[in-house]
Scaffold this motif. Structure first.
Motif: not given
Length: 517
Positions: A123-131, A273-280
């Motif tokens: 969740v931390v890098p997910s928000i970091g990638l979004l922001e 963002p959804w693509y990057l988070i899904g990849g994570l």
């Protein structure tokens, strides 16, 4: 299973390394090609640009005279909450499977809750990638989160465990994810690397399959024409042949996957963002499957079915994340330069603005990688980037019809980038101005010799419908010339010195609180 796990792990790391190298090459070649196309074409036709002004500027911007600030802040909160809940859902599935695989005792809610916190770390890098946080910021917040989780694990553990030992265990759990986040954070690699990884992963798997065939042939003894290969190619040549030849078989699949990604993005089936988070999370699930396989065998790979949560969640959340009300348009203009200042301004202003309105700009080398989208990436790699440039009025109309005016699945609006030749950018400017009610203009580095910016200032000064106009400047700006060009403007531009610590916040505030008339 150990051999299969090792091959998958190797293919994943190799795909990441290759994606990193290819992304560096793409970054250099793409910006060079973009600049070459921009400077090509016919000579500018001033009369044509003037005659097209009334036609293409005839689509008025949507009236929006309300303060957009509260709505944007709430939209951002909703997206953060959606990411947190999605992360907890993935972590909950992983925690339940891990507890069933490793712990013989009956299911315990306290133990499960602790494991959920452990596996919710992405969740931390997910928000970091979004922001669009920096690597350092993502690392600091990740260490902080893991330290808190380590304390929770120690408090719920029946045996004494050293704090650093627990932290080391937590870090080892996410090793591939750390590599993914570290390598592909930043505009140079982020714009292409994540989209190349799955394609290169398929190629790496095909190479490993080829080596398996070679190994089997060597064990049984090469027969027929294969027995002559070492004499013709040498040992290194045979090895290279079985590594690269499978790419020919995998190419149709890779090409089809790239086309599917580009088409799905154009249809707004997913957002960056959804693509990057899904990849994570896909990497997390794959890594957990490889670890679990040592205990439960090949059935561990059924954990990958949990990735089905991603499309289900994206579809279910689309309506609740979608903004309501009129959608304002922001036109972004700037002095084309080769520094990072405009990217910083983009992160401060545009990334927030996207929660409430769409953004329009003319493509340039300065923001080429910052706004590179998957369909543009694959068009460039296929040698079709020039086809995206606006060459005449017909191609301009087509580009305007393809404009992404609806919000993405994450509730944010896209940045609509228009590729222009030297003889068409003025027509495009008029068309975009007619579809925006606010303008953000970066005049850092402006002088009277910047004829393109002088034209833009003169055109903006004559626009009657604009609600807000923010100009960012610094000590390199010829403000006297700029003020002379905008003296006839119906609205007074908001001048902001970029050297102020809160210049980005003030620019966003002015754009959000713009009043009509």
């Amino acid at each position: 299973m150990a051999n299969l796990d090792g091959q998958i792990f190797f293919a994943l790391l190799a795909a990441m390394l290759l994606a990193w190298l290819v992304s560096l090459v793409v970054a250099h070649r793409y910006t060079a090609k973009l600049l070459q196309c921009m400077q090509s074409g016919l000579a500018p036709d001033e009369n044509a640009a003037a005659s097209a002004s009334a036609d293409f500027a005839s689509a008025p911007a949507v009236p929006c005279a309300v303060d957009l600030g509260p709505g944007i802040r709430f939209a951002r909160f909703r997206l953060w909450l959606a990411i947190v809940l999605l992360s907890l859902a993935f972590a909950g599935v992983i925690a339940a499977i891990v507890q069933a695989a490793y712990i013989q005792a009956e299911f315990g809610w306290r133990r499960w809750s602790t494991l959920v916190l452990v596996y919710a770390w992405p969740v931390v890098p997910s928000i970091g990638l979004l922001e669009r946080w920096s690597r350092l910021k993502i690392s600091v917040w990740s260490v902080f989160y893991l330290s808190l989780v380590a304390a929770v694990v120690m408090a719920n553990s029946t045996a004494e465990q050293p704090f650093l030992g627990v932290v080391y265990w937590l870090l080892s759990e996410q090793a591939p994810l750390l590599i993914y986040v570290f390598v592909f954070t930043g505009p140079t690699l982020r714009s292409s690397g994540p989209y190349l990884i799955p394609l290169l992963f398929l190629l790496c798997l095909s190479s490993l399959a080829g080596l398996q065939v070679l190994a089997g042939g060597l064990e049984q003894g090469l027969q027929g024409w294969a027995a002559d290969l070492p004499l013709l190619l040498g040992a290194e040549g045979v090895f290279a042949l079985f590594v690269l030849a499978p790419w020919l078989l995998a190419y149709p699949i890779v090409r089809g996957s790239a086309r599917w990604l580009a088409g799905a993005y154009r249809r707004q089936a997913f957002s960056e963002p959804w693509y990057l988070i899904g990849g994570l999370w896909l990497i997390v699930l794959l890594f957990q499957a490889m670890r679990l396989s040592h205990s439960v065998g090949a059935s561990s790979y059924w954990i990958l079915a949990a990735f089905g949560l991603m499309p289900i969640a994206v579809t279910a959340l689309r309506r609740s994340l979608a903004p309501t009300g009129p959608v304002p348009g922001l036109l972004v203009l700037r002095v084309f330069r080769a520094d990072r200042d405009i990217e910083h301004l983009f992160d401060q202003v545009i990334e927030r603005w996207r929660y409430g309105g769409h953004t329009l700009l003319i493509a340039g080398k300065d923001l080429a990688l910052r706004n590179l989208e998957p369909d543009e990436l694959f068009a460039f790699m296929a040698g079709r980037l020039r086809e995206r440039f606006i060459d005449d009025e017909a191609s301009l109309r087509a580009a305007l019809q393809a404009l992404a005016s609806n919000a993405d699945a994450d509730g944010r609006f896209r940045v609509n980038e228009f590729f222009c030749f030297d003889h068409t950018w003025k027509k495009v400017l008029m068309a975009l101005l007619g579809r925006a009610d606010r303008v953000l203009m970066d005049l850092r580095g402006f002088s009277a010799q910047r004829l393109g910016c002088c034209h833009e200032l003169s055109v903006l000064a004559g626009a009657k419908h604009l609600r807000c106009w923010v100009i960012v400047f610094d000590r390199t700006t010829d403000r006297q010339t700029a003020e002379r060009l905008v003296a006839a403007s119906r609205i007074r531009p908001v001048w902001l010195d970029s050297r102020q610590a809160d210049a980005g916040r003030l620019a966003l505030q002015a754009l959000l609180e713009a009043n009509y008339g």
